[in-house]
Design an enzyme around this catalytic site. Structure first.
Site, PDB file in Angstrom:
ATOM      1  N   LYS A  41      21.015 -21.983 -36.615  1.00 54.00           N
ATOM      2  CA  LYS A  41      21.653 -22.889 -37.700  1.00 54.00           C
ATOM      3  C   LYS A  41      21.085 -22.377 -39.280  1.00 54.00           C
ATOM      4  O   LYS A  41      21.297 -23.001 -40.217  1.00 54.00           O
ATOM      5  CB  LYS A  41      21.185 -24.319 -37.507  1.00 54.00           C
ATOM      6  CG  LYS A  41      21.873 -24.930 -36.246  1.00 54.00           C
ATOM      7  CD  LYS A  41      21.360 -26.277 -35.986  1.00 54.00           C
ATOM      8  CE  LYS A  41      21.356 -26.808 -34.587  1.00 54.00           C
ATOM      9  NZ  LYS A  41      20.799 -28.126 -34.264  1.00 54.00           N
ATOM     10  N   GLU A  97      21.290 -13.783 -41.974  1.00 53.42           N
ATOM     11  CA  GLU A  97      20.028 -14.465 -41.311  1.00 53.42           C
ATOM     12  C   GLU A  97      19.006 -15.307 -42.469  1.00 53.42           C
ATOM     13  O   GLU A  97      18.941 -14.763 -43.642  1.00 53.42           O
ATOM     14  CB  GLU A  97      19.285 -13.651 -40.722  1.00 53.42           C
ATOM     15  CG  GLU A  97      18.092 -13.711 -39.909  1.00 53.42           C
ATOM     16  CD  GLU A  97      18.349 -14.897 -38.873  1.00 53.42           C
ATOM     17  OE1 GLU A  97      18.895 -16.081 -39.181  1.00 53.42           O
ATOM     18  OE2 GLU A  97      18.042 -14.531 -37.512  1.00 53.42           O
ATOM     19  N   ASP A  98      18.503 -16.154 -41.915  1.00 53.31           N
ATOM     20  CA  ASP A  98      17.477 -16.976 -42.857  1.00 53.31           C
ATOM     21  C   ASP A  98      16.310 -15.957 -43.415  1.00 53.31           C
ATOM     22  O   ASP A  98      16.019 -16.001 -44.200  1.00 53.31           O
ATOM     23  CB  ASP A  98      17.259 -18.476 -42.374  1.00 53.31           C
ATOM     24  CG  ASP A  98      16.746 -18.415 -40.965  1.00 53.31           C
ATOM     25  OD1 ASP A  98      16.577 -17.419 -40.538  1.00 53.31           O
ATOM     26  OD2 ASP A  98      16.664 -19.523 -40.567  1.00 53.31           O
ATOM     27  N   ASP A 101      11.183 -12.308 -39.146  1.00 57.55           N
ATOM     28  CA  ASP A 101       9.741 -12.293 -39.119  1.00 57.55           C
ATOM     29  C   ASP A 101       9.305 -11.111 -38.226  1.00 57.55           C
ATOM     30  O   ASP A 101       9.067 -10.068 -38.864  1.00 57.55           O
ATOM     31  CB  ASP A 101       9.514 -13.624 -38.479  1.00 57.55           C
ATOM     32  CG  ASP A 101       8.203 -13.948 -38.367  1.00 57.55           C
ATOM     33  OD1 ASP A 101       7.537 -13.240 -38.972  1.00 57.55           O
ATOM     34  OD2 ASP A 101       7.826 -15.012 -37.447  1.00 57.55           O
ATOM     35  N   LYS A 129       9.643 -11.204 -44.000  1.00 60.96           N
ATOM     36  CA  LYS A 129       8.169 -11.512 -43.655  1.00 60.96           C
ATOM     37  C   LYS A 129       7.643 -10.173 -43.051  1.00 60.96           C
ATOM     38  O   LYS A 129       7.453  -9.954 -41.884  1.00 60.96           O
ATOM     39  CB  LYS A 129       7.994 -12.603 -42.670  1.00 60.96           C
ATOM     40  CG  LYS A 129       7.268 -13.989 -43.393  1.00 60.96           C
ATOM     41  CD  LYS A 129       6.868 -14.724 -42.292  1.00 60.96           C
ATOM     42  CE  LYS A 129       7.527 -16.025 -41.627  1.00 60.96           C
ATOM     43  NZ  LYS A 129       6.757 -16.775 -40.918  1.00 60.96           N
ATOM     44  N   PHE A 150       4.469 -20.007 -42.695  1.00 58.96           N
ATOM     45  CA  PHE A 150       5.603 -20.611 -42.174  1.00 58.96           C
ATOM     46  C   PHE A 150       6.305 -21.415 -43.235  1.00 58.96           C
ATOM     47  O   PHE A 150       5.693 -22.295 -43.841  1.00 58.96           O
ATOM     48  CB  PHE A 150       5.119 -21.638 -40.964  1.00 58.96           C
ATOM     49  CG  PHE A 150       6.295 -22.178 -40.101  1.00 58.96           C
ATOM     50  CD1 PHE A 150       7.013 -21.281 -39.327  1.00 58.96           C
ATOM     51  CD2 PHE A 150       7.025 -23.418 -40.504  1.00 58.96           C
ATOM     52  CE1 PHE A 150       8.035 -21.869 -38.624  1.00 58.96           C
ATOM     53  CE2 PHE A 150       8.017 -23.910 -39.866  1.00 58.96           C
ATOM     54  CZ  PHE A 150       8.562 -23.087 -38.750  1.00 58.96           C
ATOM     55  N   VAL A 151       7.669 -21.228 -43.479  1.00 55.44           N
ATOM     56  CA  VAL A 151       8.430 -21.870 -44.312  1.00 55.44           C
ATOM     57  C   VAL A 151       9.407 -22.767 -44.131  1.00 55.44           C
ATOM     58  O   VAL A 151       9.853 -22.346 -42.957  1.00 55.44           O
ATOM     59  CB  VAL A 151       9.024 -20.767 -45.380  1.00 55.44           C
ATOM     60  CG1 VAL A 151       7.905 -20.235 -46.117  1.00 55.44           C
ATOM     61  CG2 VAL A 151       9.919 -19.734 -44.710  1.00 55.44           C
ATOM     62  N   ASP A 157      14.173 -24.629 -40.580  1.00 53.98           N
ATOM     63  CA  ASP A 157      13.492 -26.092 -40.138  1.00 53.98           C
ATOM     64  C   ASP A 157      12.266 -26.080 -39.446  1.00 53.98           C
ATOM     65  O   ASP A 157      11.645 -24.949 -39.277  1.00 53.98           O
ATOM     66  CB  ASP A 157      14.520 -26.581 -39.115  1.00 53.98           C
ATOM     67  CG  ASP A 157      14.405 -25.759 -37.776  1.00 53.98           C
ATOM     68  OD1 ASP A 157      14.438 -24.541 -37.899  1.00 53.98           O
ATOM     69  OD2 ASP A 157      14.357 -26.582 -36.666  1.00 53.98           O
ATOM     70  N   ARG A 163      15.858 -29.005 -43.183  1.00 60.90           N
ATOM     71  CA  ARG A 163      16.959 -27.912 -43.530  1.00 60.90           C
ATOM     72  C   ARG A 163      17.536 -28.175 -44.893  1.00 60.90           C
ATOM     73  O   ARG A 163      18.128 -27.320 -45.370  1.00 60.90           O
ATOM     74  CB  ARG A 163      17.817 -27.804 -42.349  1.00 60.90           C
ATOM     75  CG  ARG A 163      17.423 -27.235 -41.038  1.00 60.90           C
ATOM     76  CD  ARG A 163      18.688 -27.065 -40.141  1.00 60.90           C
ATOM     77  NE  ARG A 163      18.411 -26.484 -38.897  1.00 60.90           N
ATOM     78  CZ  ARG A 163      17.837 -25.680 -38.332  1.00 60.90           C
ATOM     79  NH1 ARG A 163      17.691 -24.697 -39.149  1.00 60.90           N
ATOM     80  NH2 ARG A 163      17.583 -25.600 -37.098  1.00 60.90           N
TER      81      ARG A 163
HETATM   82  P1  5GP Z   1      12.009 -13.273 -35.487  1.00 61.75           P
HETATM   83  O1  5GP Z   1      12.821 -12.809 -34.378  1.00 61.75           O
HETATM   84  O2  5GP Z   1      12.381 -12.049 -36.646  1.00 61.75           O
HETATM   85  O3  5GP Z   1      10.400 -13.126 -35.257  1.00 61.75           O
HETATM   86  O4  5GP Z   1      12.429 -14.635 -35.862  1.00 61.75           O
HETATM   87  C1  5GP Z   1      13.683 -14.858 -36.406  1.00 61.75           C
HETATM   88  C2  5GP Z   1      13.740 -16.553 -36.388  1.00 61.75           C
HETATM   89  O5  5GP Z   1      12.529 -17.160 -36.373  1.00 61.75           O
HETATM   90  C3  5GP Z   1      14.322 -16.815 -37.745  1.00 61.75           C
HETATM   91  O6  5GP Z   1      15.656 -16.912 -37.687  1.00 61.75           O
HETATM   92  C4  5GP Z   1      13.855 -18.394 -37.926  1.00 61.75           C
HETATM   93  O7  5GP Z   1      14.699 -18.998 -37.186  1.00 61.75           O
HETATM   94  C5  5GP Z   1      12.441 -18.176 -37.224  1.00 61.75           C
HETATM   95  N1  5GP Z   1      11.573 -18.194 -38.017  1.00 61.75           N
HETATM   96  C6  5GP Z   1      10.590 -16.949 -38.488  1.00 61.75           C
HETATM   97  N2  5GP Z   1       9.842 -17.309 -39.348  1.00 61.75           N
HETATM   98  C7  5GP Z   1       9.930 -18.671 -39.720  1.00 61.75           C
HETATM   99  C8  5GP Z   1       9.409 -19.412 -40.758  1.00 61.75           C
HETATM  100  O8  5GP Z   1       8.592 -19.135 -41.464  1.00 61.75           O
HETATM  101  N3  5GP Z   1       9.927 -20.615 -41.029  1.00 61.75           N
HETATM  102  C9  5GP Z   1      11.034 -21.200 -40.056  1.00 61.75           C
HETATM  103  N4  5GP Z   1      11.429 -22.531 -40.348  1.00 61.75           N
HETATM  104  N5  5GP Z   1      11.612 -20.300 -39.057  1.00 61.75           N
HETATM  105  C10 5GP Z   1      11.084 -19.285 -38.920  1.00 61.75           C
END
Ligand code: 5GP
Length: 173
Positions: A41, A97-98, A101, A129, A150-151, A157, A163
């Site tokens: 979301k 994508e938001d 990470d 990130k 963590f944001v 969220d 959100r």
């Molecule tokens: P990844 O698979 O790249 O580790 O993580 C992707 C997902 O992790 C993002 O779409 C998001 O939902 C969540 N995520 C990663 N870092 C953060 C953060 O700093 N804050 C929040 N709210 N979600 C994060």
């Protein structure tokens, strides 16, 4: 709001960066209908603004993915909870994508969607990130690069809260 939130990117700064990204997306896809694939979301606010910032024809698609389970660290596991409703074969696609990470979610999505035969497949994320990356996934459009914190806000969220904040903030418990 009991948590301590430190604003990283105020609404105005997000708006002007998203406007730039929209122009850049169009410049890279001249004359094409761009299919924006929003990862639910967290990307919906970004999608809504980005879609309006792209001149010309755009399609919207949604993909449900679960990778975090309400906490502040990644489980590493990726699961598609809602698939696309339409074929993307032959289309110019951009995954919206938001935040990227570890990159595990995006790596999985790219591999999953590439086999469906899109004409092109790129990635736009509001936040990057890179300090926490576990894959060499390529992100084509980045709103802002941030440190490993963590944001929340602007779609992001913590346990489904925050959100709706119009800004992005570091969450300090
Ligand atoms: P990844 O698979 O790249 O580790 O993580 C992707 C997902 O992790 C993002 O779409 C998001 O939902 C969540 N995520 C990663 N870092 C953060 C953060 O700093 N804050 C929040 N709210 N979600 C994060």
């Amino acid at each position: 709001m009991s948590a301590n939130l430190k604003v990283l990117f105020p609404a105005e700064q997000i708006a002007s960066r998203v406007a730039e990204l929209g122009i850049q997306l169009r410049a890279d896809h001249p004359g094409e209908t761009i299919t924006l694939i929003a990862v639910l979301k967290g990307s919906v606010l970004f999608l809504a603004d980005l879609a309006r910032a792209v001149p010309g024809d755009v399609r919207l698609e949604f993909l449900g993915v679960a990778s975090y389970h309400g906490g502040t660290s990644s489980s590493g596991a990726v699961q598609i909870t809602q698939d696309l409703r339409a074929s993307i074969e032959g289309q110019a696609c951009v995954i919206v994508e938001d935040i990227v990470d570890t990159g595990l979610t995006m790596d999985y999505l790219l591999r999953t969607l590439a086999v469906r035969g899109p004409r092109s497949l790129k990635v736009a994320c509001l936040l990057d990130k890179p300090g926490n990356r576990e894959t060499d996934v390529q992100v084509d459009y980045v709103g802002f690069t941030i440190p490993d914190e963590f944001v929340v806000g602007y779609g992001l969220d913590l346990g489904e809260l925050y959100r709706n904040l119009p800004f992005v903030a570091v969450y300090q418990p």
